[in-house]
Scaffold this active site. Structure first.
Site, PDB file in Angstrom:
ATOM      1  CE1 TYR A   1      -9.517  -5.039  -1.258  1.00  0.00           C
ATOM      2  CE2 TYR A   1      -9.415  -2.992  -2.154  1.00  0.00           C
ATOM      3  CZ  TYR A   1      -9.218  -3.769  -1.204  1.00  0.00           C
ATOM      4  OH  TYR A   1      -8.945  -3.248   0.183  1.00  0.00           O
TER       5      TYR A   1
ATOM      6  CG  ASP B   1      -2.093  -0.876   1.089  1.00  0.00           C
ATOM      7  OD1 ASP B   1      -2.365  -1.512   0.025  1.00  0.00           O
ATOM      8  OD2 ASP B   1      -3.020  -0.913   2.215  1.00  0.00           O
TER       9      ASP B   1
ATOM     10  CD  GLU C   1      -7.036  -6.373  -6.259  1.00  0.00           C
ATOM     11  OE1 GLU C   1      -6.695  -5.404  -6.162  1.00  0.00           O
ATOM     12  OE2 GLU C   1      -7.388  -7.139  -5.437  1.00  0.00           O
TER      13      GLU C   1
END
Length: 485
Positions: free
Chosen positions: A420, A48, A441
């Protein structure tokens, strides 16, 4: 045994050997046609903290297929010394403008660090396009306007990810969540935070933006929204959110997202370990699904609607919400100073911005009826079906959206690691079949190797979801009910 149908997929974003990774898909159809806009985060690594810029591909429907242009980095969707995350597009049908919302996070400050320190490093930003994503203007930093004084009580926040919606009234809605600071008593350090879903909204075609009230009683994070038409009873706004509580959280709004009623758990939509983002999409029920027509034998028929308003009794240990490639997100960032009383058991605050005024609650909306007739709106939901890991992208259907027990078992549209996703309705086929698209994904070993796109029809959904067992009769064991006092 017959092998279930799996839609053909196209890989739109592919991880590269140098570590460049694509995460967090968002999909938006823009009329006419429609043009399909696919967005993702481009990261320097799967972490992230290494998110970098947003990317886009434009797709054009040609007959029964989609022709995609090349991957394009959206250089204007950025603030200096910030990384761009969580693409969340919404289209204003009245002006033709596409808004691409995102959060710009300072440097490599992680969400966990913001939660621990109680100091927000995220900015609410958007760029707009007047020509269906061909060109984009410069960024608008909307934090002061749309978050305002609430920022002092938010450890951090983010939008979506995935699509926003426009209501029949013209209001634009951008789904969001925040980590609210609940207590700051440990020698100036954060003692407790809790995640809550909400929405940003605009009533003037995006000129000004405001924040709505939180889903105050349950821990809820990344979310999406849908309008549910209840026929003569009017429409409500439906929110479906990620949660660390073992299943999804849903909440309703009777004032177009200005506030939300109490959230409740959705036991038929189980969460992956640590939770995962999921997508929700509302669409008009087909004409043959009118009450009394048995042409669609999917899911429960006329199920009793008895929502539980005591969901706090089902809670599990606290977890965080932000995602990590290791299946994390929900990585224990709420640990500091956990006291005996959980924020999930709180009564909603009567103050504006924290769940709305109790006097404005529409209890009639939530009261169970003897039978639940066919809803004019159906919902689709996409999410990994694995309970311990992000595996096997599934699509669920609900013909009774306000009943949390009405969801079908999933149709698995991709076998393997998946994460996701974002759903979109792309209109009827030349033969008139209602058609949907999913951007998700996927990978062979881990869920963030690529982002895939597929198309399927409502008929294919109906053929592949497994019917649920008939619900117990109303005279059977009563379901738990707890009404606000």
């Amino acid at each position: 045994m017959e092998t279930p149908l799996v839609p053909m997929r196209t890989v739109l974003f592919q991880s590269e050997r140098n570590g460049l990774t694509y995460r967090v898909p968002a999909l938006l159809p823009v009329p006419p046609g429609p043009t399909l806009l696919a967005f993702a985060e481009q990261r320097l690594s799967p972490n992230d903290a290494h998110a970098h810029r947003l990317v886009q591909r434009r797709g054009t429907l040609e007959g029964g297929s989609v022709r995609w242009d090349a991957v394009r980095v959206l250089g204007t969707a950025a603030l200096e010394e910030h990384r761009s995350m969580n693409p969340c597009p919404v289209h204003d049908a009245h002006t033709g403008t596409v808004f691409l919302f995102f959060v710009a996070v300072r440097g490599q400050t992680s969400e966990a660090a913001q939660i621990t320190a109680g100091r927000n490093a995220a900015r609410l930003c958007c760029v707009t396009s007047p020509d269906a994503g061909r060109t984009w203007d410069g960024p608008r930093d909307l934090t002061a306007e749309a978050v305002g004084g609430a920022e002092q009580d938010w450890a951090t926040f983010a939008v979506g990810p995935g699509h926003g919606i426009q209501l029949p009234s013209g209001r634009l809605l951008v789904p969001a969540y925040t980590y609210r600071v609940d207590r700051r008593e440990c020698f100036g350090k954060i003692c407790r935070t809790s995640p809550h879903a909400f929405a940003f909204y605009s009533d003037d075609h995006g000129q000004t933006w405001h924040n709505g009230g939180l889903v105050s009683n349950l821990r809820s994070g990344e979310c999406q929204l849908a309008v549910v038409d209840r026929g003569q009873a009017g429409s409500v706004l439906y929110c479906n959110a990620r949660s660390p509580l073992g299943s999804r959280v849903q909440a309703l709004s009777t004032d177009e997202g200005t506030s939300f009623l109490l959230g409740e758990l959705v036991p038929t939509l189980a969460e992956t370990a640590w939770g995962c983002q999921g997508s929700i999409l509302g669409f008009p029920a087909p004409p043959s699904s009118r009450p009394g027509d048995q042409g669609w034998s999917v899911g429960s028929k006329k199920t009793p609607f008895a929502p539980s308003l005591c969901p706090g009794t089902q809670e599990s240990p606290e977890e965080g919400v932000r995602d990590t490639p290791e299946g994390g997100g929900l990585h224990g960032t709420e640990r500091s100073g956990n006291g005996p009383r959980d924020p999930g058991l709180r009564e909603p605050s009567p103050e504006p911005g924290l769940g709305g005024d109790r006097r404005g609650w529409s209890l009639e909306l939530l009261r169970p009826s003897a039978t639940l007739t066919q809803s004019p709106t159906w919902l689709l939901y996409s999410h990994p079906t694995g309970r311990r890991a992000r595996l096997h992208m599934g699509v669920h259907l609900s013909r009774f959206p306000l009943d949390p027990h009405s969801w079908t078992k999933p149709w698995v549209i991709y076998q393997g690691p998946s994460g996701y996703s974002d759903l979109a309705s792309i209109g009827p086929t030349p033969k008139g079949a209602l058609t949907f698209a999913c951007l998700y994904e996927s990978g062979a070993r881990v869920s963030y190797e690529e982002i895939s796109f597929c198309v399927f029809s409502l008929g294919e959904v109906l053929e592949n979801v497994l019917p649920r067992a008939e619900p117990p009769p109303l005279g059977g064991k009563p379901q738990q009910q707890c009404w606000p006092s």
